[in-house]
Write an enzyme that holds these catalytic residues in place. Structure first.
Site, short mmCIF file in Angstrom:
data_model
loop_
_atom_site.label_atom_id
_atom_site.label_comp_id
_atom_site.label_asym_id
_atom_site.label_seq_id
_atom_site.Cartn_x
_atom_site.Cartn_y
_atom_site.Cartn_z
N SER A 33 -10.17 25.20 -6.08
CA SER A 33 -9.34 25.26 -4.87
C SER A 33 -9.85 26.21 -3.80
CB SER A 33 -7.91 25.65 -5.24
OG SER A 33 -7.31 24.55 -5.84
N LYS A 65 -10.60 24.55 -0.61
CA LYS A 65 -9.55 24.19 0.36
C LYS A 65 -9.61 25.05 1.63
CE LYS A 65 -6.58 22.74 -3.48
NZ LYS A 65 -5.43 23.11 -4.33
N TYR A 87 -11.22 14.61 -2.65
CA TYR A 87 -10.60 15.85 -3.17
C TYR A 87 -11.27 16.30 -4.48
CZ TYR A 87 -7.18 18.89 -5.39
OH TYR A 87 -6.58 19.94 -6.04
N TYR A 112 -0.81 30.45 -4.74
CA TYR A 112 0.35 29.63 -5.16
C TYR A 112 1.57 30.53 -5.39
CZ TYR A 112 -3.72 26.76 -6.04
OH TYR A 112 -4.90 26.12 -5.92
N VAL A 134 -8.94 27.30 -10.01
CA VAL A 134 -8.76 27.32 -11.47
C VAL A 134 -10.08 27.44 -12.24
CG1 VAL A 134 -6.50 26.18 -11.56
CG2 VAL A 134 -8.58 24.79 -11.63
N1 GLU Z 1 -8.93 20.59 -8.80
C1 GLU Z 1 -7.84 21.40 -9.27
C2 GLU Z 1 -6.60 20.54 -9.46
O1 GLU Z 1 -6.41 19.64 -8.72
C3 GLU Z 1 -7.61 22.48 -8.27
C4 GLU Z 1 -6.54 23.47 -8.68
C5 GLU Z 1 -6.91 24.90 -8.38
O2 GLU Z 1 -8.08 25.27 -8.34
O3 GLU Z 1 -6.01 25.71 -8.18
O4 GLU Z 1 -5.83 20.71 -10.34
#
Ligand code: GLU
Length: 309
Positions: A64, A67, A191, A241, A259
């Site tokens: 993420s 992003k 994505y 988050y 993650v």
């Molecule tokens: N590709 C991971 C998912 O969609 C990203 C989540 C993350 O890194 O927080 O679950």
């Protein structure tokens, strides 16, 4: 050795000795294979110096953290019209919450939860084929990191594509609410692939410079100072988050986690930092990564909320 070099070496040694390291993200099978006993840190400074410790040159799945870069690109493409597609409030919910998306009728709460990032992918895709959209994302990241060797880990992308049922549910729900323009498969494909980009701490710390230095790096403008400020604000409020409050409380700088165990941190006007340790906590944030950043911002007096007393 100056203060920062001493502190970075100390943090790397301390993290290598930690036994409580969190758990690797096994819900993406390929990430479940990563050795949790790794830790890296890299700090780039305004004068171009870069201070590294531990496994700073080992590449990991940025997940993420990507992003932040897709947000920069989506804002560049449609400007403030983006805020009709995605909100800018903390979610207070897990990163892949379906329930929140439903009661908000398919408009994601912010760009950093998974649904928000799907909206960003859709904006970047508009008028393009998935391959072109991914090419734009990779080109931008290579440009800001000043490193053409950065690439997608196809094994991780495949692993996520085969098991990303929750993300498929989010995308389908958004499409049902007319909140996605491109076919769901295209949006998910872009994505999953940008999450699967592999980078080291050193490369990510380089890539974050434009956020730390008012939109500029290497004497060139990447984006306006106002946009850099706003992205930093979103990172502070939403970058971890439902762990964002705790991160602000303990670390006190804008940050974005993934993650894969990486965290990109921004110390406005001073430094761009990346830490990595694959074990994550229940909110999906690197356990030792946060601890290391807490030590760093305390030691350097880098919290945006004021110096150490
Ligand atoms: N590709 C991971 C998912 O969609 C990203 C989540 C993350 O890194 O927080 O679950």
């Amino acid at each position: 050795m100056d203060k920062l070099e001493g502190l970075v070496a100390e943090i790397a040694a301390e993290m290598a000795a930690q036994t409580e390291r969190g758990k690797v993200a096994s819900y993406i099978p390929q990430l479940g294979k990563v050795d949790p006993k790794q830790f890296g840190i890299a700090v780039t400074l305004a004068d171009g110096r870069i201070v590294c410790g531990g496994d700073a040159d080992t590449r990991f799945s940025i997940q993420s953290i990507s992003k932040v870069f897709t947000l920069t690109l989506a804002l560049g493409k449609i400007g403030d019209a983006l805020w009709r597609r995605v909100g800018r409030e903390p979610s207070g919910n897990p990163f892949n919450s379906i329930v929140q998306l439903e009661y908000e009728r398919g408009k994601p709460r912010n760009p950093f939860i998974n649904a928000g990032a799907l909206a960003l992918a859709d904006v970047i895709l508009s008028g393009h084929r998935p391959r072109e959209a991914l090419g734009d994302i990779l080109h931008f990241i290579r440009h800001v990191a000043d490193d053409d060797s950065i690439a997608i880990d196809q094994g991780v992308a495949r692993s996520e594509q085969e098991t990303g049922f929750r993300n498929a549910a989010l995308a389908n729900y958004m499409r049902a609410c007319d909140m996605l323009e491109s076919p769901v498969d295209f949006v998910l494909g872009v994505y999953f692939h940008h999450c699967a980009i592999a980078m080291s701490c050193r490369q990510l710390a380089m890539a974050g410079r434009y956020l730390a230095f008012s939109g500029r790096q290497d004497g060139r403008t990447v984006l306006s100072p106002e946009r850099a400020r706003r992205i930093n604000a979103l990172m502070l409020m939403c970058g971890h988050y439902d762990g964002s409050g705790e991160f602000a409380f303990r670390v006190g700088i804008p940050g974005k986690s993934g993650v894969g165990g990486g965290i990109l941190g921004v110390v406005p006007g001073r430094a761009s930092v990346c830490v990595w340790s694959p074990g994550i906590d229940e909110q999906g944030n690197s356990r030792l990564g946060r601890l290391a950043l807490e030590r760093l911002t305390q030691g350097m007096g880098w919290s945006v909320f004021g110096p150490q007393g």
